[in-house]
Design a protein around this motif. Structure first.
Motif: not given
Ligand SMILES: [Zn+2]
Length: 112
Positions: A35, A37, A39, A57, A59-60
């Motif tokens: 992603c 960011k 990740h 993603c 995570r985010c």
């Molecule tokens: Zn992410």
């Protein structure tokens, strides 16, 4: 009440190991997504299923792509606005405060 002996009676790991019956023999492929960011996530797909170009993603929540060097740009997200923010946007700050005061007064009135 002897609370200690009850715990000792439970056996750990004595139950039969039950694996979910899934078609694990089916060939799977792991695809790596990145992603914006940075990740990294590696979901696996059944080989006979087309791999999606984008993956959320975990995570985010941003969209992740298969090209690490150029991850998909995150969508322009509108910041959450309260009703008051919208009111303030339309009117001057003074008006907004008056409306807020009025709303608070109404709230107090409802409570009584
Ligand atoms: Zn992410």
């Amino acid at each position: 009440m002897a609370s200690g002996s009850a715990i000792r009676g439970t056996r750990v790991g004595s139950g039969p190991m039950r694996l979910p019956e899934r078609g694990e023999q089916a060939p799977r492929r792991t695809v790596t997504y990145w992603c914006a960011k940075g990740h990294e996530t590696e979901p696996s797909f059944a080989a006979d299923v087309p791999v999606p170009t984008l993956w959320d993603c975990p995570r985010c929540g941003l969209p992740a792509g298969q090209d690490q060097s150029s991850p998909p740009t995150p969508p322009r997200t509108e910041p959450y606005k309260t009703h008051l923010a919208y009111v303030k946007e339309r009117r001057s700050d003074a008006d907004g405060e008056a409306i807020l005061a009025e709303a608070l007064a109404r709230l107090h009135a409802r409570r009584n």
